[in-house]
Design a protein around this motif. Structure first.
Motif, PDB file in Angstrom:
ATOM      1  N   ARG A   1      -1.115 -14.714  15.454  1.00 30.45           N
ATOM      2  CA  ARG A   1       0.320 -14.489  15.259  1.00 30.45           C
ATOM      3  C   ARG A   1       0.650 -14.283  13.790  1.00 30.45           C
ATOM      4  N   ASP A   2      -0.088 -14.920  12.891  1.00 30.04           N
ATOM      5  CA  ASP A   2       0.124 -14.701  11.453  1.00 30.04           C
ATOM      6  C   ASP A   2      -0.290 -13.288  11.053  1.00 30.04           C
ATOM      7  N   ILE A   3      -1.384 -12.815  11.625  1.00 29.79           N
ATOM      8  CA  ILE A   3      -1.845 -11.448  11.351  1.00 29.79           C
ATOM      9  C   ILE A   3      -0.796 -10.446  11.825  1.00 29.79           C
ATOM     10  N   LEU A   4      -0.247 -10.668  13.029  1.00 27.49           N
ATOM     11  CA  LEU A   4       0.775  -9.769  13.563  1.00 27.49           C
ATOM     12  C   LEU A   4       2.048  -9.798  12.714  1.00 27.49           C
ATOM     13  N   ALA A   5       2.430 -10.970  12.220  1.00 24.16           N
ATOM     14  CA  ALA A   5       3.624 -11.075  11.370  1.00 24.16           C
ATOM     15  C   ALA A   5       3.421 -10.323  10.056  1.00 24.16           C
ATOM     16  N   LEU A   6       2.239 -10.432   9.469  1.00 24.03           N
ATOM     17  CA  LEU A   6       1.943  -9.698   8.232  1.00 24.03           C
ATOM     18  C   LEU A   6       1.983  -8.192   8.483  1.00 24.03           C
ATOM     19  N   ARG A   7       1.484  -7.759   9.633  1.00 20.06           N
ATOM     20  CA  ARG A   7       1.486  -6.333   9.963  1.00 20.06           C
ATOM     21  C   ARG A   7       2.914  -5.811  10.145  1.00 20.06           C
ATOM     22  N   ARG A   8       3.775  -6.620  10.769  1.00 22.25           N
ATOM     23  CA  ARG A   8       5.181  -6.219  10.931  1.00 22.25           C
ATOM     24  C   ARG A   8       5.859  -6.056   9.569  1.00 22.25           C
ATOM     25  N   GLU A   9       5.551  -6.927   8.636  1.00 20.53           N
ATOM     26  CA  GLU A   9       6.114  -6.817   7.288  1.00 20.53           C
ATOM     27  C   GLU A   9       5.623  -5.544   6.595  1.00 20.53           C
ATOM     28  N   GLN A  10       4.365  -5.195   6.792  1.00 20.74           N
ATOM     29  CA  GLN A  10       3.819  -3.984   6.181  1.00 20.74           C
ATOM     30  C   GLN A  10       4.453  -2.730   6.747  1.00 20.74           C
ATOM     31  N   ARG A  11       4.820  -2.755   8.018  1.00 21.27           N
ATOM     32  CA  ARG A  11       5.373  -1.569   8.671  1.00 21.27           C
ATOM     33  C   ARG A  11       6.808  -1.288   8.264  1.00 21.27           C
ATOM     34  N   GLN A  12       7.505  -2.265   7.697  1.00 16.53           N
ATOM     35  CA  GLN A  12       8.887  -2.038   7.269  1.00 16.53           C
ATOM     36  C   GLN A  12       8.885  -1.094   6.074  1.00 16.53           C
ATOM     37  N   PRO A  13       9.873  -0.191   6.012  1.00 17.22           N
ATOM     38  CA  PRO A  13       9.892   0.771   4.898  1.00 17.22           C
ATOM     39  C   PRO A  13      10.081   0.077   3.562  1.00 17.22           C
ATOM     40  N   ALA A  14       9.414   0.610   2.570  1.00 17.97           N
ATOM     41  CA  ALA A  14       9.506   0.045   1.218  1.00 17.97           C
ATOM     42  C   ALA A  14      10.841   0.439   0.581  1.00 17.97           C
ATOM     43  N   LEU A  15      11.286  -0.351  -0.360  1.00 17.62           N
ATOM     44  CA  LEU A  15      12.521  -0.039  -1.076  1.00 17.62           C
ATOM     45  C   LEU A  15      12.292   1.153  -1.992  1.00 17.62           C
ATOM     46  N   PRO A  16      13.284   2.024  -2.123  1.00 14.58           N
ATOM     47  CA  PRO A  16      13.102   3.177  -3.020  1.00 14.58           C
ATOM     48  C   PRO A  16      12.990   2.714  -4.473  1.00 14.58           C
ATOM     49  N   GLN A  17      12.090   3.352  -5.206  1.00 10.55           N
ATOM     50  CA  GLN A  17      11.882   2.994  -6.602  1.00 10.55           C
ATOM     51  C   GLN A  17      12.611   3.984  -7.496  1.00 10.55           C
ATOM     52  N   PRO A  18      13.213   3.511  -8.590  1.00 16.44           N
ATOM     53  CA  PRO A  18      13.880   4.444  -9.502  1.00 16.44           C
ATOM     54  C   PRO A  18      12.858   5.315 -10.225  1.00 16.44           C
ATOM     55  N   THR A  19      13.285   6.510 -10.602  1.00 12.89           N
ATOM     56  CA  THR A  19      12.379   7.407 -11.315  1.00 12.89           C
ATOM     57  C   THR A  19      12.241   6.953 -12.766  1.00 12.89           C
ATOM     58  N   LEU A  20      11.113   7.242 -13.373  1.00 11.16           N
ATOM     59  CA  LEU A  20      10.873   6.848 -14.754  1.00 11.16           C
ATOM     60  C   LEU A  20      11.523   7.805 -15.747  1.00 11.16           C
ATOM     61  N   PHE A  21      11.686   9.060 -15.353  1.00  7.22           N
ATOM     62  CA  PHE A  21      12.274  10.056 -16.246  1.00  7.22           C
ATOM     63  C   PHE A  21      12.932  11.128 -15.392  1.00  7.22           C
ATOM     64  N   GLU A  22      13.803  11.891 -16.010  1.00 10.37           N
ATOM     65  CA  GLU A  22      14.518  12.944 -15.302  1.00 10.37           C
ATOM     66  C   GLU A  22      13.571  14.092 -14.976  1.00 10.37           C
ATOM     67  N   LEU A  23      13.619  14.567 -13.736  1.00 11.29           N
ATOM     68  CA  LEU A  23      12.776  15.682 -13.332  1.00 11.29           C
ATOM     69  C   LEU A  23      13.444  16.995 -13.734  1.00 11.29           C
ATOM     70  N   LYS A  24      12.667  17.892 -14.304  1.00  8.82           N
ATOM     71  CA  LYS A  24      13.181  19.181 -14.740  1.00  8.82           C
ATOM     72  C   LYS A  24      12.437  20.286 -14.013  1.00  8.82           C
ATOM     73  N   GLU A  25      13.141  21.397 -13.798  1.00 12.82           N
ATOM     74  CA  GLU A  25      12.519  22.545 -13.143  1.00 12.82           C
ATOM     75  C   GLU A  25      11.546  23.225 -14.096  1.00 12.82           C
TER      76      GLU A  25
END
Length: 64
Positions: free
Chosen positions: A15-39
């Motif tokens: 059950r601990d293994i299954l709980a850890l797997r459920r946590e892994q399957r949740q989407p990660a929080l979006p990370q801010p970009t380090l610098f502005e992307l340019k064309e």
């Protein structure tokens, strides 16, 4: 369904293994970009190393 599982000689509750797997399957929080992307304003042939090798543009442009 087994109650415990052996991994590398250590005993884990299934059950601990299954709980850890459920946590892994949740989407990660979006990370801010380090610098502005340019064309990329370069011509398409100059955007890759292979293109720059095949079509060098060092001497293109206005002669001064």
């Amino acid at each position: 369904m087994p109650r415990f599982i052996l991994i590398d000689g250590k005993r884990y509750a299934w059950r601990d293994i299954l709980a850890l797997r459920r946590e892994q399957r949740q989407p990660a929080l979006p990370q801010p970009t380090l610098f502005e992307l340019k064309e990329d304003a370069r011509p398409p042939s100059a955007r890759t190393a292979a293109g720059r090798y095949l079509e060098p543009t060092l001497f293109d442009g206005d002669p001064r």
